[in-house]
Design a protein around this motif. Structure first.
Motif, mmCIF file in Angstrom:
data_model
loop_
_atom_site.group_PDB
_atom_site.id
_atom_site.type_symbol
_atom_site.label_atom_id
_atom_site.label_comp_id
_atom_site.label_asym_id
_atom_site.label_seq_id
_atom_site.Cartn_x
_atom_site.Cartn_y
_atom_site.Cartn_z
ATOM 1 N N THR A 94 0.868 -1.194 0.000
ATOM 2 C CA THR A 94 0.000 0.000 0.000
ATOM 3 C C THR A 94 0.899 1.237 0.000
ATOM 4 O O THR A 94 2.123 1.138 0.239
ATOM 5 N N GLY A 95 0.274 2.376 -0.191
ATOM 6 C CA GLY A 95 1.026 3.628 -0.079
ATOM 7 C C GLY A 95 1.566 3.817 1.332
ATOM 8 O O GLY A 95 2.701 4.236 1.517
ATOM 9 N N MET A 96 0.765 3.481 2.345
ATOM 10 C CA MET A 96 1.239 3.658 3.714
ATOM 11 C C MET A 96 2.370 2.695 4.053
ATOM 12 O O MET A 96 3.263 3.035 4.831
ATOM 13 N N PHE A 120 -1.283 13.752 4.203
ATOM 14 C CA PHE A 120 -2.254 12.673 4.309
ATOM 15 C C PHE A 120 -2.372 12.297 5.795
ATOM 16 O O PHE A 120 -1.359 12.240 6.495
ATOM 17 N N GLU A 163 4.752 16.095 1.160
ATOM 18 C CA GLU A 163 4.052 15.837 -0.091
ATOM 19 C C GLU A 163 3.773 17.163 -0.775
ATOM 20 O O GLU A 163 3.591 18.189 -0.121
ATOM 21 N N ASP A 192 6.488 12.404 -0.957
ATOM 22 C CA ASP A 192 5.284 11.625 -1.291
ATOM 23 C C ASP A 192 4.688 12.297 -2.539
ATOM 24 O O ASP A 192 4.146 13.393 -2.464
ATOM 25 N N ALA A 194 2.256 11.198 -4.635
ATOM 26 C CA ALA A 194 1.043 10.490 -5.078
ATOM 27 C C ALA A 194 0.123 11.355 -5.937
ATOM 28 O O ALA A 194 -0.480 10.874 -6.887
ATOM 29 N N PHE A 195 0.011 12.645 -5.608
ATOM 30 C CA PHE A 195 -0.926 13.499 -6.332
ATOM 31 C C PHE A 195 -0.470 13.757 -7.765
ATOM 32 O O PHE A 195 -1.289 13.787 -8.676
ATOM 33 N N SER A 214 1.712 6.255 -3.205
ATOM 34 C CA SER A 214 0.547 5.402 -3.135
ATOM 35 C C SER A 214 0.195 5.131 -4.590
ATOM 36 O O SER A 214 -0.295 6.022 -5.291
ATOM 37 N N THR A 216 -2.051 3.182 -5.405
ATOM 38 C CA THR A 216 -3.505 3.004 -5.351
ATOM 39 C C THR A 216 -4.208 4.120 -6.122
ATOM 40 O O THR A 216 -5.305 3.926 -6.643
ATOM 41 N N LYS A 217 -3.590 5.269 -6.132
ATOM 42 C CA LYS A 217 -4.240 6.474 -6.651
ATOM 43 C C LYS A 217 -4.119 6.529 -8.173
ATOM 44 O O LYS A 217 -4.649 5.661 -8.845
ATOM 45 N N ALA A 227 -1.688 -0.330 -3.680
ATOM 46 C CA ALA A 227 -0.280 -0.587 -3.983
ATOM 47 C C ALA A 227 0.542 0.630 -3.612
ATOM 48 O O ALA A 227 0.002 1.737 -3.466
ATOM 49 N N ILE A 343 -9.039 8.807 -4.101
ATOM 50 C CA ILE A 343 -8.675 9.794 -5.124
ATOM 51 C C ILE A 343 -7.946 9.075 -6.257
ATOM 52 O O ILE A 343 -7.617 7.894 -6.148
HETATM 53 C C1 LIG Z 1 -3.613 7.674 -0.380
HETATM 54 C C2 LIG Z 1 -2.385 8.359 0.028
HETATM 55 C C3 LIG Z 1 -1.448 7.710 0.842
HETATM 56 C C4 LIG Z 1 -1.674 6.296 1.371
HETATM 57 O O1 LIG Z 1 -1.789 5.359 0.339
HETATM 58 P P1 LIG Z 1 -2.568 3.950 0.520
HETATM 59 O O2 LIG Z 1 -2.314 3.288 -0.791
HETATM 60 O O3 LIG Z 1 -3.996 4.278 0.758
HETATM 61 O O4 LIG Z 1 -1.962 3.252 1.664
HETATM 62 C C5 LIG Z 1 -0.300 8.380 1.173
HETATM 63 N N1 LIG Z 1 -0.072 9.645 0.749
HETATM 64 C C6 LIG Z 1 -0.958 10.301 -0.039
HETATM 65 C C7 LIG Z 1 -0.642 11.678 -0.488
HETATM 66 C C8 LIG Z 1 -2.136 9.686 -0.429
HETATM 67 O O5 LIG Z 1 -3.011 10.346 -1.188
#
Ligand SMILES: *Cc1c(COP(=O)(O)O)cnc(C)c1O
Length: 401
Positions: A94-96, A120, A163, A192, A194-195, A214, A216-217, A227, A343
């Motif tokens: 996961t992202g975390m 986050f 982030e 981080d 992710a965005f 993350s 996942t996003k 993931a 998201i």
């Molecule tokens: C969603 C998110 C995470 C955590 O990711 P998961 O895949 O839900 O564990 C961490 N940082 C940011 C900026 C996120 O948007």
């Protein structure tokens, strides 16, 4: 044979990120399949006992157990590393798991970190609650205040963690300036991303040392699997991170890696169209509510910085209405956009951070971060933006806006 394996980095590393997202890291089996194979296996068999011993001794190349290596997961790791311009990458469950591993693998009792205040919710839990339990202290700074990063450095400071754009306040950290301050002080930066994803922003181009995701996003991008990933130098990934992840086990499943590989094939297309849609929706919302935050709206307080370090504004925007009751009323009046806290999905999703993603933080922490009671966060998807605008228009009217 070169075409079949496609793994020669002297060729692949020169491709641009949109090409990497489709082809980077692909390793074909002897069948020559075009789409990456899914290796659902936990273990590997050896031709003889000597081979098993040699592999465990690190004297023979090859895989031993899927907590440590898996062909599908390795394809994803190589692909993300190439997209990021990083030497190496490890995928996580996961992202975390990625954020936790990126921090814990290199910190120990007595260390200090500096972290951006807007983050986050679970990332703030790591810095505010988990790390102090192990004697690791954190100074939380306003990430947009470049001098604050410098002022927070102590002799025992090991890393900066932030982030940009931040969730859900969309604050931008000046990557070039903050990474330079860290370098001068011998401090590592963990970003981080992710965005933005490597399609809109590559923090390493500005001097970041470690970039965590993350996946996942936007990388999966269709709301299917969880993931994560950590990118860095060969030395960091293979010496510092690897022993931590091999022994603690936040490993990504091969199936989820395969889904993310498929997601990456359309990442460039999706994130650019979703960013266009988000800008159009943000322009509409700006005409209807007092405050709309989107990095590529000229009214964003850091518009110049956002347009300097990102190639598009991303999929997330935030608006501010009166209070929690009005925010909940607006959500309840939506017909197309889902009430959902995820998201990066190709579906438009809206949430009230105060009562969902950031509910676990104290009211003080939320106030310090700028997560107000009337704040709503919208992930803009791939639907026709005019339908999204119609839906928001109706919902705004329903609450008297
Ligand atoms: C969603 C998110 C995470 C955590 O990711 P998961 O895949 O839900 O564990 C961490 N940082 C940011 C900026 C996120 O948007």
């Amino acid at each position: 044979m070169k075409k079949l394996t496609g793994q020669d980095r002297s060729i692949t590393r020169n491709w641009r990120p949109a090409t990497q997202a489709i082809r980077g890291g692909t390793v074909r089996s002897h069948f020559g399949e075009t789409s990456e194979a899914l290796f659902l296996t936990s273990g590997y068999a050896y031709d003889c006992a000597g081979d098993a011993a040699a592999r465990f001794a690190g004297e023979q190349k090859g895989m031993t157990y899927s907590r440590l290596q898996n062909p599908t997961v390795e394809m994803l790791e190589e692909r993300i590393a190439l997209m990021e311009g990083a030497e190496a990458c490890r995928a996580m469950a996961t992202g975390m798991a990625a954020m936790t591993a990126a921090l814990l693998c290199q910190l120990q009792m007595g260390d200090h970190i500096v972290a951006g205040r807007a983050a986050f919710g679970s990332c703030r839990w790591l810095t505010d609650t988990l790390l102090p339990r192990f004697g690791i202290t954190a100074t939380i700074v306003d990430g947009t205040d470049t001098d604050a990063w410098k002022a927070a450095i102590k002799p025992e400071t090991k890393l900066f963690f932030f982030e940009t754009p931040a969730n859900p306040t969309l604050e931008i950290v000046d990557l070039e300036a903050v990474c330079r301050i860290a370098k001068e002080a011998g401090v590592l930066t963990v970003v981080d991303n992710a965005f933005a994803t490597p399609m809109l922003q590559r923090p390493m181009d500005y001097g970041a040392d470690i970039v965590a995701y993350s996946a996942t996003k936007m990388m999966d991008g269709q709301g299917r699997v969880l993931a994560g990933a950590v990118c860095g130098t060969d030395k960091f990934i293979n010496e510092t991170l690897l022993s931590f992840t091999r022994n603690t086990g936040p490993t990504l499943s091969a199936f989820n890696a395969w889904v993310v590989l498929k997601g990456l094939e359309t990442l460039d297309l999706r994130i650019r169209r979703q960013s266009e849609n988000a800008l159009q929706v943000a322009q509409f919302l700006k005409s209807r509510v007092d405050r709309t935050l989107y990095p590529f709206l000229p009214s964003h307080p850091q518009y110049d910085l956002a347009t300097k370090q990102m190639t598009a504004g991303g999929t997330i925007l935030s608006i501010f209405v009166e209070d929690r009751a009005q925010a909940h009323g607006l959500l309840d009046a939506l017909q197309l956009i889902d009430i959902s806290n995820n998201i990066g999905d190709s579906r438009s999703l809206m949430t009230h951070p105060c009562s969902t993603t950031h509910a676990g933080l104290s009211a003080e922490t939320r106030a310090e971060m700028g997560v107000e009671e009337g704040m709503l966060r919208l992930n803009v998807g791939l639907e026709d933006p005019l339908d999204l605008i119609d839906d928001l228009d109706r919902a705004l009217k329903a609450v008297g806006l």
